[in-house]
Design a protein around this motif. Structure first.
Motif, mmCIF file in Angstrom:
data_model
loop_
_atom_site.group_PDB
_atom_site.id
_atom_site.type_symbol
_atom_site.label_atom_id
_atom_site.label_comp_id
_atom_site.label_asym_id
_atom_site.label_seq_id
_atom_site.Cartn_x
_atom_site.Cartn_y
_atom_site.Cartn_z
ATOM 1 N N ASP A 130 0.800 -1.217 0.039
ATOM 2 C CA ASP A 130 -0.085 -0.053 0.127
ATOM 3 C C ASP A 130 0.921 1.158 -0.035
ATOM 4 O O ASP A 130 1.789 1.375 0.841
ATOM 5 C CB ASP A 130 -1.150 -0.029 1.177
ATOM 6 N N PRO A 131 0.755 2.120 -0.932
ATOM 7 C CA PRO A 131 1.561 3.246 -1.058
ATOM 8 C C PRO A 131 1.297 4.268 0.049
ATOM 9 O O PRO A 131 2.111 5.357 0.258
ATOM 10 C CB PRO A 131 1.321 3.780 -2.419
ATOM 11 N N SER B 117 3.968 0.561 -4.437
ATOM 12 C CA SER B 117 2.829 0.162 -5.353
ATOM 13 C C SER B 117 2.951 -0.842 -6.093
ATOM 14 O O SER B 117 4.081 -1.236 -6.390
ATOM 15 C CB SER B 117 2.536 1.660 -6.106
ATOM 16 N N MET C 84 -8.460 3.632 -7.074
ATOM 17 C CA MET C 84 -7.115 3.888 -8.153
ATOM 18 C C MET C 84 -7.453 4.889 -9.324
ATOM 19 O O MET C 84 -8.460 4.522 -10.042
ATOM 20 C CB MET C 84 -6.541 2.526 -8.385
#
Ligand SMILES: [Zn+2]
Length: 315
Positions: free
Chosen positions: A141-142, A159, A179
């Motif tokens: 999870d960025p 990512s 996204m």
């Protein structure tokens, strides 16, 4: 309306628009969505520049549960995934089976498979799996603060575009709709799925609840959801990414009704009057909730529920 703007999935120029407010926290605002008249795709016209503002620290996927809760849920998950213990059995009876067990079974995931969760937040779902016997689980999870490790489970701040290695099973558990450029993301995920592997995308979908509740539909989740696919727009996107839909399971719940009914009355999900926070102080009685559960099951059977699990394979 006919104009220059077009559906990002099927390129149709025929659409209607709707304006929705932020309702999970009651932050308000005006966010315009386009609904394609051809493929049914619903998408946010313009992503707000200050989008991070809508992911406050108490956003559900960033929460860290208490140690005892985590311990009990870990036992429950191990039980759901086949590791039988008394405490696991009791917990499963109390809070129900770990939903991941059903997804893993459906996709034929084995204990030694390389598993990836894209958009895992703080990794609550994954952390529960630490005792379930899987040897290779990674969550990415960025937007998390840093990397974490829980036994065999690695959670990394990155990512999907940063990855090159292959996986046997990749899942996106209600993260895809947050996204940008979904087809580009699907193409990247298709590169990461090994031959014979499965990509599971769990998303809200345009179903009966959208038609009933429109701007009050909880699944719209303005402005965090950049788009909500219909089954047709999802199929077009999958095809564009070189993916084949192997199976679709509609898994909507009573949530679509009680949360949308609350939104209609301006009761945010994150308020003391909300059903999940305080059932006794909510606007619903137990019979209504039972009725919502039955209606959700019925809609799922008719493929009109507002959530679905798409099991995809590479072509
Ligand atoms: Zn379209």
């Amino acid at each position: 309306m006919e104009s220059q703007a077009q559906c990002s999935v099927c390129s149709s120029r025929s659409y209607s628009t709707i304006v929705a407010a932020e309702k999970m926290f009651g932050m308000g605002g005006h966010f315009q969505y386009r609904e394609c008249r051809d493929c049914g795709h619903v998408e946010l016209t313009e992503v707000p520049q200050d989008i991070t503002r809508y992911y406050p620290a108490n956003y559900y996927s960033f929460r860290q549960p208490s140690a005892i809760k985590t311990f009990l849920k870990t036992k429950r998950s191990a039980y759901s995934h086949g590791q039988r213990t008394l405490i696991g059995a009791l917990m499963e009876r109390k809070i129900g089976p770990d939903p991941t067990a059903e997804w893993f079974r459906h996709a034929g995931v084995r204990k030694t498979d390389r598993i990836l969760d894209v958009g895992c937040g703080s990794g609550i779902f994954l952390r529960d799996l630490r005792e379930a016997g899987y040897t290779s689980i990674m969550g990415i999870d960025p937007y998390i603060e840093r990397d974490y490790q829980y036994g065999p489970i690695h959670i990394k701040k990155m990512s999907a575009y940063d990855l090159k290695q292959k996986f046997d099973f990749i899942m996106l558990n209600h993260s895809f709709e947050h996204m940008l450029e979904p087809v580009k993301m699907m193409q990247q995920l298709a590169r990461l799925v090994d031959k014979g592997g499965t990509l599971l995308i769990r998303v809200p979908v345009i179903g009966e609840a959208w038609k009933t509740y429109r701007e009050n539909w909880v699944g719209l989740d303005a402005p965090r959801h950049f788009f909500i696919p219909s089954v047709s727009s999802f199929s077009i996107m999958a095809e564009q990414a070189g993916l084949r839909i192997h199976d679709v399971v509609f898994d909507s719940t009573d949530f679509q009704f009680w949360a949308s009914e609350q939104y209609k009355r301006n009761i945010p999900l994150e308020s003391s009057q909300s059903y999940d926070r305080n059932p006794g102080g909510s606007i619903f009685n137990a019979d209504q909730i039972q009725d919502y559960k039955k209606r959700a099951d019925q809609l799922n059977r008719e493929q009109k529920g507002d959530q679905a699990s798409f099991y995809l394979k590479i072509n």
